[in-house]
Design an enzyme around this catalytic site. Structure first.
Site, PDB file in Angstrom:
ATOM      1  N   CYS A   1       9.489 -35.023  -7.148  1.00  0.00           N
ATOM      2  CA  CYS A   1      10.531 -35.089  -6.179  1.00  0.00           C
ATOM      3  C   CYS A   1      11.939 -35.326  -7.103  1.00  0.00           C
ATOM      4  O   CYS A   1      12.896 -35.064  -6.784  1.00  0.00           O
ATOM      5  CB  CYS A   1      10.298 -36.398  -5.215  1.00  0.00           C
ATOM      6  SG  CYS A   1       9.869 -37.917  -6.057  1.00  0.00           S
TER       7      CYS A   1
ATOM      8  N   ASN B   1       0.921  -1.330   0.068  1.00  0.00           N
ATOM      9  CA  ASN B   1       0.115   0.154  -0.047  1.00  0.00           C
ATOM     10  C   ASN B   1       0.850   1.439  -0.201  1.00  0.00           C
ATOM     11  O   ASN B   1       2.007   1.133   0.461  1.00  0.00           O
ATOM     12  CB  ASN B   1      -0.940   0.083   1.276  1.00  0.00           C
ATOM     13  CG  ASN B   1      -0.370   0.839   2.209  1.00  0.00           C
ATOM     14  OD1 ASN B   1      -0.223   1.786   2.573  1.00  0.00           O
ATOM     15  ND2 ASN B   1       0.263  -0.448   3.245  1.00  0.00           N
TER      16      ASN B   1
ATOM     17  N   CYS C   1      15.180 -33.139  -7.057  1.00  0.00           N
ATOM     18  CA  CYS C   1      16.453 -33.731  -6.474  1.00  0.00           C
ATOM     19  C   CYS C   1      17.584 -33.663  -7.737  1.00  0.00           C
ATOM     20  O   CYS C   1      18.565 -33.324  -7.437  1.00  0.00           O
ATOM     21  CB  CYS C   1      16.207 -35.094  -5.974  1.00  0.00           C
ATOM     22  SG  CYS C   1      17.857 -35.558  -5.035  1.00  0.00           S
TER      23      CYS C   1
ATOM     24  N   CYS D   1       6.086   3.574   9.335  1.00  0.00           N
ATOM     25  CA  CYS D   1       5.258   3.678   7.984  1.00  0.00           C
ATOM     26  C   CYS D   1       6.333   3.961   6.946  1.00  0.00           C
ATOM     27  O   CYS D   1       6.952   4.982   7.074  1.00  0.00           O
ATOM     28  CB  CYS D   1       4.270   4.952   8.043  1.00  0.00           C
ATOM     29  SG  CYS D   1       3.590   5.064   6.216  1.00  0.00           S
TER      30      CYS D   1
ATOM     31  N   CYS E   1       3.986 -38.450  -9.778  1.00  0.00           N
ATOM     32  CA  CYS E   1       4.275 -37.183 -10.458  1.00  0.00           C
ATOM     33  C   CYS E   1       5.639 -37.298 -10.824  1.00  0.00           C
ATOM     34  O   CYS E   1       6.044 -36.265 -11.681  1.00  0.00           O
ATOM     35  CB  CYS E   1       3.613 -36.224  -9.808  1.00  0.00           C
ATOM     36  SG  CYS E   1       4.496 -35.734  -8.157  1.00  0.00           S
TER      37      CYS E   1
ATOM     38  N   CYS F   1      21.531 -38.660  -0.639  1.00  0.00           N
ATOM     39  CA  CYS F   1      20.740 -38.229   0.120  1.00  0.00           C
ATOM     40  C   CYS F   1      21.472 -37.328   1.068  1.00  0.00           C
ATOM     41  O   CYS F   1      21.816 -38.127   2.104  1.00  0.00           O
ATOM     42  CB  CYS F   1      19.441 -38.929   0.577  1.00  0.00           C
ATOM     43  SG  CYS F   1      18.379 -38.023   1.589  1.00  0.00           S
TER      44      CYS F   1
ATOM     45  N   THR G   1       5.002  -2.286   7.692  1.00  0.00           N
ATOM     46  CA  THR G   1       5.476  -2.727   6.422  1.00  0.00           C
ATOM     47  C   THR G   1       6.653  -2.761   5.859  1.00  0.00           C
ATOM     48  O   THR G   1       7.397  -1.837   6.386  1.00  0.00           O
ATOM     49  CB  THR G   1       4.288  -2.217   5.194  1.00  0.00           C
ATOM     50  OG1 THR G   1       4.501  -0.726   5.299  1.00  0.00           O
ATOM     51  CG2 THR G   1       2.993  -2.570   5.813  1.00  0.00           C
TER      52      THR G   1
ATOM     53  N   CYS H   1      18.070 -32.981   3.013  1.00  0.00           N
ATOM     54  CA  CYS H   1      17.713 -31.668   2.807  1.00  0.00           C
ATOM     55  C   CYS H   1      16.272 -31.310   2.824  1.00  0.00           C
ATOM     56  O   CYS H   1      15.863 -30.198   3.129  1.00  0.00           O
ATOM     57  CB  CYS H   1      18.332 -30.822   1.499  1.00  0.00           C
ATOM     58  SG  CYS H   1      17.351 -31.189   0.110  1.00  0.00           S
TER      59      CYS H   1
ATOM     60  N   ASN I   1       3.701   5.243  15.937  1.00  0.00           N
ATOM     61  CA  ASN I   1       3.903   4.828  14.477  1.00  0.00           C
ATOM     62  C   ASN I   1       5.237   5.368  14.164  1.00  0.00           C
ATOM     63  O   ASN I   1       5.220   6.540  13.772  1.00  0.00           O
ATOM     64  CB  ASN I   1       2.801   5.375  13.460  1.00  0.00           C
ATOM     65  CG  ASN I   1       2.961   4.641  12.064  1.00  0.00           C
ATOM     66  OD1 ASN I   1       4.306   4.241  11.941  1.00  0.00           O
ATOM     67  ND2 ASN I   1       2.105   4.853  11.557  1.00  0.00           N
TER      68      ASN I   1
END
Ligand code: FAD
Ligand code: FMN
Ligand code: SF4
Lengths: 444, 440
Positions: free
Chosen positions: B347, B73, B351, B134, B344, B375, B200, B378, B131
């Site tokens: 992995c 913002n 890797c 800002c 799928c 391995c 922010t 990690c 504040n």
């Protein structure tokens, strides 16, 4: 009883034949594409006969690169929009989606594909640049899915292409055969028009090749020929009463329906003979045209039907009633069909036999025979050298679709005996590349 | 039901859920509505000399189908006259005497600070939040983060306020600084009663690539804004932890940054926050999210046997140490539970290309397998795996041995030269570079 009123106008026809896979809006496409996992060596790609890089085009949709997505699709499949809507995705790409293993709804690949390609069509996106004219002339016989795919690919490779088509419109069975709830005629024609604009091949309509001289002329005018002639009319059953008024071949019935739309004729009581996808389509269509009763009669058991499960479910859902283990003995009537005389069957030692004394009649005023299409044997015999297998499929000498006559290549239903649009598109693309290779090698 | 009431540096509220100073606390109407729905406190939209705002004011980072994963913002402090705000504060307090109404303030001179503190306390504010955070607009005028980035100035202004304040003073910190503990300690020196963080983070949330202007666009131009929303939570939590671990000068903390659900609240409390403040999630989903915050916190406390919120505060802090104190002998490796695998192969790719080539594929099956020698534990494969509990990390050391980097430094067993044989990855197998050409 079926659930449909006879459609009286185009609007009612569209309602009865409501699209199964309507085009997504941008938000739907964004959400659906967000779900894709982008699998390694994605199973969906391997399940697609044209091997579209599905995860890639889905990612391109997701990043709002719609032209890129359309290009990815068309690079592999010249009928991207049509296939997205008419492919049996349940047994192809979507059936292979890994989400199925998790009992999560698979990605709606077909609809995403149609989304991206229809955006390109609507915006008339020029996605491909043809190679420079290579001086080779190729004739394509048949403007069905196979013929159009071959024409695009050949034009892309720099060949001069002329398409000969018997009918007055392109697209073959994608237009005259595929059920209206899968795709609208306009959608089919728009994609072909879009491709034609991009690749500039010429289609000569109402130009059937039917005599030996026609092919001799082709041989004189062209360096090579692609045969995408599909199959022929519905096979005869050799039954008494087959020529009665009201007895239709499924392909002819569906062509009439696709042409006349809401004015198509249908009986009050319809019997569909057959257990394949075309039988399911014809039964669905008869229901949606307002038939009061539609019986799907198949000579073997329900589990032995060749139709995909979802096609049967669809027919059932609109009111068709299955009747298994019956075979027709005769179609009854004087001039018009009034019924079918059936006899029950059973399978013993894998052999189908009829059960003596079990015959009975079902009253009806329309019979639709969905019992397969003839091969175009007579036509093929006009071309010197070409060989067919006993069932009439054109034989090839290699996996490039080349026939025993080296100048002739083929693909689609004429070669595979009747599969899906996507197979025709894939095979024709391979054959087009084969033609290009053949012509390049025979340069001198 | 557990007791959810909290007390932050002398300010009590019926629960730890406060609205942060922002658009949701712009008016008495909104604050009343929020209290009515279950919020325990509200820090009023920052008061001072009213500003003039621009439109548009916001930009967002959407991640795939998730909107506003990050939010930005360029709004300033309140643009409403002080007297209207004071009247509404008074009104809210009449209806909700037990709830916490905090006045957020930002002015320039000592006189102004004295005046406004008096005004808001007269109106019934239960506390003050200064504040100093800002990061846009106001800092260019020497306020907001311009103060928060100068510990000395922060301390001075805090002490001005403490000269007159009768209610507790919270100093709100800006994250746009290298070491958050410096302003935190300055607040302590200035005698603040609590700190709140984070405000922010300076940001640009993206560029319109057709107009070639970053978002949000104000008549063809843009400016940097302040970043918040779920994306900033990890940064905020680290800062909260740093302030909570101060041995000297630690103040009670109001945790802010990316809080959207009860789990976020619990995390902040465990990291040492006494209560929390929420802005973006309310701007996105409305005040109603407090129902999930409350029921989730209640359930968690019940499950874990906490009677009061305060018992939970800081419970994770003892488990946050510096890297040199981690056990180098602890060894986990990935294990793929074949029956859960959906094939799928994400992995494998992760890797293979992004880690240590410790996952293999076979001809026979799409289910990948772990090459345990390669391995390094990690976690990457288990993070990319879309199936819950399909890839788990399994312990392989015997659980008896322990050695830390610090201990090895003391023992003289750490690598010190470029080709030191003590290097952790010395015997770790890597493929031959040319093998890259034999892969698909
Ligand atoms: C009822 C029915 C429903 C179907 N539904 C689906 C579906 O939902 N999804 C799906 O993927 N597939 C479906 N199919 C299959 C699909 O339509 C075909 O596999 C596909 O159209 C085959 O393409 P093709 O180009 O090989 O042949 P065709 O589509 O048959 O095209 C051949 C073309 O060649 C022309 N031609 C033939 N002979 C000559 C000649 N001598 N001279 C000039 N031109 C000639 C024809 O007029 C026609 O235009 C369906 C088929 C049928 C019958
Ligand atoms: C596991 C990991 C290790 C990293 N190691 C280094 C490093 O050794 N040197 C470095 O300059 N940056 C390192 N980085 C930071 C990255 O180079 C990069 O600046 C950062 O991840 C931000 O980019 P991204 O979020 O777009 O990936 C590392 C990042 C990660 C995730
Ligand atoms: S934990 Fe890391 S190194 Fe081990 S298999 Fe998974 S990704 Fe590879």
């Amino acid at each position: 009883m079926t659930d449909f009123k006879r459609p009286a106008n185009p609007q009612e026809f569209e309602e009865n034949f409501e699209q199964l896979h309507p085009i997504m809006n941008a938000t739907q496409a964004h959400y659906e594409s967000s779900r894709c996992l982008f699998c390694h060596d994605a199973p969906c790609i391997n399940a697609c006969p044209t091997e579209i890089d599905i995860p890639l085009f889905i990612r391109q949709i997701n990043t709002n690169n719609l032209s890129g997505a359309a290009k990815t699709i068309y690079e592999s499949n010249w009928l991207g929009n049509i296939c997205g809507k008419v492919c049996p995705t349940e047994v192809l790409c979507e059936g292979a989606c890994v989400y199925n293993h998790q009992e999560v709804k698979p990605i709606e690949i077909g609809r995403l594909q149609s989304y991206a390609s229809s955006v390109a069509i609507n915006r008339n996106k020029h996605l491909f640049e043809k190679a420079l004219d290579n001086g080779k002339k190729v004739a394509v016989v048949g403007a069905g899915p196979a013929g159009i795919s071959a024409a695009c690919e050949l034009a892309l490779l720099g060949c001069m292409v002329t398409v000969y088509e018997a009918k007055e419109l392109p697209s073959g069975l994608a237009l005259y055969g595929v059920a209206p709830y899968k795709i609208l005629n306009d959608t089919v024609l728009e994609e072909v028009e879009y491709l034609q604009k991009q690749f500039g091949f010429h289609i000569k309509y109402q130009h059937p090749l039917q005599a030996a001289e026609d092919f001799e002329q082709l041989d004189r005018a062209f360096d090579a020929v692609f045969l995408g002639i599909g199959l022929g009319s519905t096979r005869e059953l050799q039954l008494e009463g087959e020529s009665l008024d009201g007895c239709w071949g499924a392909v002819e019935f569906i062509e009439m329906l696709k042409t006349l739309q809401h004015k198509a004729m249908v009986g009050k009581k319809v019997v569909v003979l057959g257990g394949g996808n075309t039988a399911m389509d014809a039964a669905s269509e008869a229901c949606r045209l307002g038939a009061e009763q539609v019986v799907l009669a198949y000579r073997r058991s329900k589990d032995e039907m060749r139709a995909y499960e979802f096609e049967y479910e669809l027919a059932k859902s609109v009111g068709a009633v299955g009747l298994w283990n019956v075979t027709p003995l005769a179609i009854l009537g004087e001039e018009k069909v009034v019924g079918v005389l059936f006899i029950e069957t059973r399978t013993i030692d894998k052999k189908l036999e009829t059960i003596p004394g079990s015959d009975y009649t079902i009253d009806c005023d329309m019979v639709i025979k969905a019992t397969g299409q003839n091969k175009q044997k007579a036509l093929v015999q006009l071309i010197p050298g070409i060989q067919t297998d006993p069932s009439g499929r054109i034989l090839t000498v290699n996996d490039l679709g080349q026939t025993h006559n080296a100048r002739y290549f083929t693909g689609g239903d004429a070669m595979n005996g009747g599969k899906e649009v996507v197979n025709a598109v894939a095979e024709a693309k391979v054959a087009a590349r084969g033609i290009h290779q053949y012509l390049t090698e025979n340069q001198g | 039901m557990a007791d959810l009431s909290v007390n932050l540096g002398g300010i009590s509220s019926p629960n730890p859920f406060w609205l942060a100073s922002a658009p949701p606390t712009n008016s008495g109407y909104q604050v009343m509505k929020a209290f009515d729905q279950g919020w325990g406190g509200a820090v009023w939209k920052t008061l001072g000399v009213p500003v003039v705002n621009v439109s548009s004011r916001y930009g967002a980072v959407n991640y795939r189908d998730i909107r506003m994963m990050g939010f930005n913002n360029i709004e300033l402090i309140t643009d409403r006259p002080l007297k209207d705000n004071l009247k509404e504060i008074e009104e809210v307090k009449k209806y909700f005497p037990e709830h916490a109404v905090i006045a957020s303030l930002m002015v320039e001179s000592r006189e102004e600070w004295h005046q406004i503190v008096k005004d808001v306390e007269n109106a019934g504010a239960d506390g003050l939040e200064l504040n100093f955070g800002c990061p846009h607009g106001m800092c260019e005028r020497g306020m907001g983060s311009a103060v928060g980035q100068e510990p000395n100035v922060l301390e001075t202004i805090t002490s001005w306020v403490k000269e007159v304040a009768h209610t507790p003073v919270i100093v709100k910190l800006t994250p746009n600084i290298t070491d958050i503990t410096e302003p935190a300690l300055a607040a302590h020196k200035g005698k603040a009663d609590a700190i709140s963080l984070i405000n922010t983070i300076q940001s640009l949330v993206g560029v319109d690539i057709d107009q070639m202007v970053p978002y949000p666009i104000v008549d063809g131009k843009s400016t940097n804004g302040g970043y918040c929303g779920p994306a900033v939570k990890p940064i905020a939590q680290n800062m909260v932890k740093n302030c909570a671990q101060l041995e000297y000068g630690r103040l009670p903390i109001s945790g802010i940054g990316g809080i959207e659900n009860w789990r976020d609240v619990v995390e902040y409390l465990l990291l040492g926050a006494t209560n929390v403040q929420v802005c973006t999630a309310v701007m996105h989903y409305g005040f109603g999210i407090v129902r999930d915050l409350e029921s989730g916190l209640q359930q968690y406390m019940k499950d874990k046997g906490f009677q009061t919120v305060n018992e939970m505060v800081g419970k994770a802090l003892g488990n946050v140490t510096s890297w040199e104190n981690l056990n180098l002998k602890y060894k986990i490796v990935a294990e793929i539970h074949q029956e859960k695998c959906i094939e799928c192969q994400l992995c494998y790719t992760a890797c293979e290309d992004g880690a240590h080539q410790a996952i293999g594929l076979s001809e026979k099956s799409r289910i990948p397998y772990i090459i345990e020698e390669n391995c390094v534990g990690c976690n990457l494969c288990s993070l990319v795996c879309p199936v819950e509990e399909c890839i788990t990390m399994e312990r392989r050391d015997n659980g008896q041995e322990q050695i830390t980097w610090k201990e090895r430094t003391e023992n003289g067993t750490i690598p010190t030269t470029f080709n030191d044989p003590l290097a952790g990855g010395r015997d770790h197998w890597v493929p031959d570079p040319k093998d890259a050409f034999n892969k698909e």
